[in-house]
Design a protein around this motif. Sequence first.
Motif, mmCIF file in Angstrom:
data_model
loop_
_atom_site.group_PDB
_atom_site.id
_atom_site.type_symbol
_atom_site.label_atom_id
_atom_site.label_comp_id
_atom_site.label_asym_id
_atom_site.label_seq_id
_atom_site.Cartn_x
_atom_site.Cartn_y
_atom_site.Cartn_z
ATOM 1 N N MET A 92 24.646 -3.886 10.948
ATOM 2 C CA MET A 92 23.335 -4.171 10.764
ATOM 3 C C MET A 92 22.855 -3.558 9.360
ATOM 4 N N GLN A 93 23.383 -2.511 8.961
ATOM 5 C CA GLN A 93 22.977 -1.975 7.571
ATOM 6 C C GLN A 93 23.647 -3.148 6.605
ATOM 7 N N MET A 94 24.794 -3.567 6.764
ATOM 8 C CA MET A 94 25.316 -4.755 5.745
ATOM 9 C C MET A 94 24.386 -5.875 5.744
ATOM 10 N N TYR A 95 23.932 -6.214 7.016
ATOM 11 C CA TYR A 95 23.248 -7.530 7.081
ATOM 12 C C TYR A 95 21.850 -7.220 6.444
ATOM 13 N N ALA A 96 21.352 -6.281 6.673
ATOM 14 C CA ALA A 96 19.994 -5.867 6.011
ATOM 15 C C ALA A 96 20.195 -5.719 4.491
ATOM 16 N N THR A 117 48.023 -5.836 10.639
ATOM 17 C CA THR A 117 47.503 -6.220 9.459
ATOM 18 C C THR A 117 46.129 -5.927 9.404
ATOM 19 N N PRO A 118 45.746 -5.144 8.306
ATOM 20 C CA PRO A 118 44.211 -4.858 8.054
ATOM 21 C C PRO A 118 43.561 -5.887 7.744
ATOM 22 N N GLU A 119 42.306 -5.946 8.210
ATOM 23 C CA GLU A 119 41.488 -7.128 7.816
ATOM 24 C C GLU A 119 39.870 -6.604 7.532
ATOM 25 N N ASN A 120 39.591 -7.008 6.430
ATOM 26 C CA ASN A 120 38.044 -6.666 5.918
ATOM 27 C C ASN A 120 37.862 -5.081 5.624
ATOM 28 N N VAL A 121 38.953 -4.304 5.767
ATOM 29 C CA VAL A 121 38.626 -2.983 5.777
ATOM 30 C C VAL A 121 38.040 -2.733 4.443
ATOM 31 N N THR A 122 38.509 -3.362 3.354
ATOM 32 C CA THR A 122 37.964 -2.945 2.045
ATOM 33 C C THR A 122 36.516 -3.279 2.093
ATOM 34 N N LYS A 123 36.099 -4.273 2.673
ATOM 35 C CA LYS A 123 34.645 -4.665 2.581
ATOM 36 C C LYS A 123 33.866 -3.480 3.296
ATOM 37 N N TYR A 124 34.239 -2.750 4.155
ATOM 38 C CA TYR A 124 33.469 -1.865 4.727
ATOM 39 C C TYR A 124 33.419 -0.525 3.713
ATOM 40 N N ALA A 125 34.544 -0.346 3.102
ATOM 41 C CA ALA A 125 34.715 0.541 2.076
ATOM 42 C C ALA A 125 33.702 0.302 0.813
ATOM 43 N N PHE A 142 30.987 -1.309 0.870
ATOM 44 C CA PHE A 142 29.470 -1.094 1.288
ATOM 45 C C PHE A 142 29.150 0.252 1.519
ATOM 46 N N MET A 143 30.219 1.078 1.909
ATOM 47 C CA MET A 143 30.050 2.752 2.235
ATOM 48 C C MET A 143 29.707 3.364 0.854
ATOM 49 N N ALA A 144 30.783 2.893 -0.108
ATOM 50 C CA ALA A 144 30.441 3.257 -1.432
ATOM 51 C C ALA A 144 29.153 2.871 -2.017
ATOM 52 N N GLY A 145 28.758 1.737 -1.765
ATOM 53 C CA GLY A 145 27.587 1.303 -2.608
ATOM 54 C C GLY A 145 26.391 1.918 -1.962
ATOM 55 N N ILE A 146 26.344 2.566 -0.739
ATOM 56 C CA ILE A 146 25.182 3.088 -0.153
ATOM 57 C C ILE A 146 25.366 4.659 -0.359
ATOM 58 N N GLY A 147 26.300 5.176 -0.767
ATOM 59 C CA GLY A 147 26.705 6.706 -1.046
ATOM 60 C C GLY A 147 27.271 7.330 -0.052
ATOM 61 N N SER A 148 27.845 6.561 1.189
ATOM 62 C CA SER A 148 28.217 7.276 2.092
ATOM 63 C C SER A 148 29.718 7.787 1.974
ATOM 64 N N ILE A 149 30.337 7.377 0.816
ATOM 65 C CA ILE A 149 31.649 7.881 0.376
ATOM 66 C C ILE A 149 31.598 7.677 -1.071
ATOM 67 N N PRO A 182 35.198 2.497 9.636
ATOM 68 C CA PRO A 182 34.359 3.379 9.036
ATOM 69 C C PRO A 182 34.448 4.959 9.484
ATOM 70 N N ALA A 183 34.882 5.342 10.204
ATOM 71 C CA ALA A 183 34.984 6.573 10.544
ATOM 72 C C ALA A 183 36.344 6.988 9.751
ATOM 73 N N PHE A 184 37.450 6.117 9.590
ATOM 74 C CA PHE A 184 38.612 6.414 8.866
ATOM 75 C C PHE A 184 38.361 6.606 7.551
ATOM 76 N N ILE A 185 37.334 5.745 7.034
ATOM 77 C CA ILE A 185 37.096 5.708 5.515
ATOM 78 C C ILE A 185 36.549 6.731 5.092
ATOM 79 N N VAL A 186 35.499 7.515 6.092
ATOM 80 C CA VAL A 186 34.724 8.688 5.579
ATOM 81 C C VAL A 186 36.140 9.817 5.446
ATOM 82 N N LEU A 187 36.843 9.733 6.360
ATOM 83 C CA LEU A 187 37.920 10.983 6.525
ATOM 84 C C LEU A 187 38.683 10.657 5.072
#
Length: 326
Positions: free
Chosen positions: A144-148, A288-296, A298-305, A83-88
């Motif tokens: 927890m945000q993703m779960y909610a 090997t990156p795992e599930n990094v896209t799933k974070y991205a 979600f973060m795009a969906g809620i406006g974090s990026i 998540p911190a990387f994706i914001v950067l």
Amino acid sequence: MCILAACTAPQSPGEVTEIRIPKGAGGVGFLPLLVMEKRQLIEKHAKQAGLDVHVRWIDIGGPSVVNDALLSGSADFIAAGPPAFIVLWDRTADSAKVMGVAAMTSLPMYLNTRAEHLKKLDDVGVRDKIAVTAIKVSIPAIIMQMYAKERYGPSEAARFDKYTVTLTHPDGVVALLSGSSAVDAHFTSPPFHQRERKDPRIRTILTSDEVMGGSTTFTMLSTTTKFREQNPKIYAAVLAALEEANTIIENNKRVAAELLLASGGEGGFSLEEMFDAVSDSSVKFTTTPENVTKYAEFMAGIGSIKKRPASWKDLFFPEIHAASGS
């Protein structure tokens, strides 16, 4: 004494003679960096490429300070959670173009509790407090945000934020095991999870892997596009060193545990506890990156990026694209 930003001097054929890498937060997630440092693996691979490179491992603070160091030129590579990387990555898309080098580790985080009334996250109420390392932006908070969002809809993504309090992992362990009214649950990672679960009163009611749908990158390495373009051999040496460090850990977990214990970053743990944490079947040391896209996503969906990657390869430099990432 030289100023950090001025220390990186060029060598023939134009690549730097020194690189700076923050050591990170320590613990199991940053163990590959520790192995790279103690075994001088970057220097080894750089030498094989005909370069004489000094690696300076620096202590400069938390994620925001580390990010600023990379962007200011005071650090050349940094390690962080996805998540911190994706914001950067999103923030620098039109400037420094920070991209992922590779993953370092994949491991779950665990929501542990001693409260009898908490059988699942949904049971958390107004009197409950969940310890996380940072409110709203840490991996546990985002999990927890993703779960909610999945359970209650997009408008309820922040549903559990109000129940979280900020504590370091060591302080969270102490608070949970002592029965303190400060916390009712603690969202933590190895080796702190293993320490808590030794107490028969403690139960795990949720893991990050359950929410993410499988094994998920916990820490990863990144750098700027400019550094990679100007220092291709050193970049390759760092990636090769990371891959070798992970191989060393996977092949000899006890030596890795001894190294982690000797680093002093996890005070109060025994060698056996460290060994158990490093040897846990759900803990992986992999580039090997795992599930990094799933974070991205979600973060795009809620406006974090603002920018939504089409695939995980949009987040990482090409050298790791042959991996079966996600």
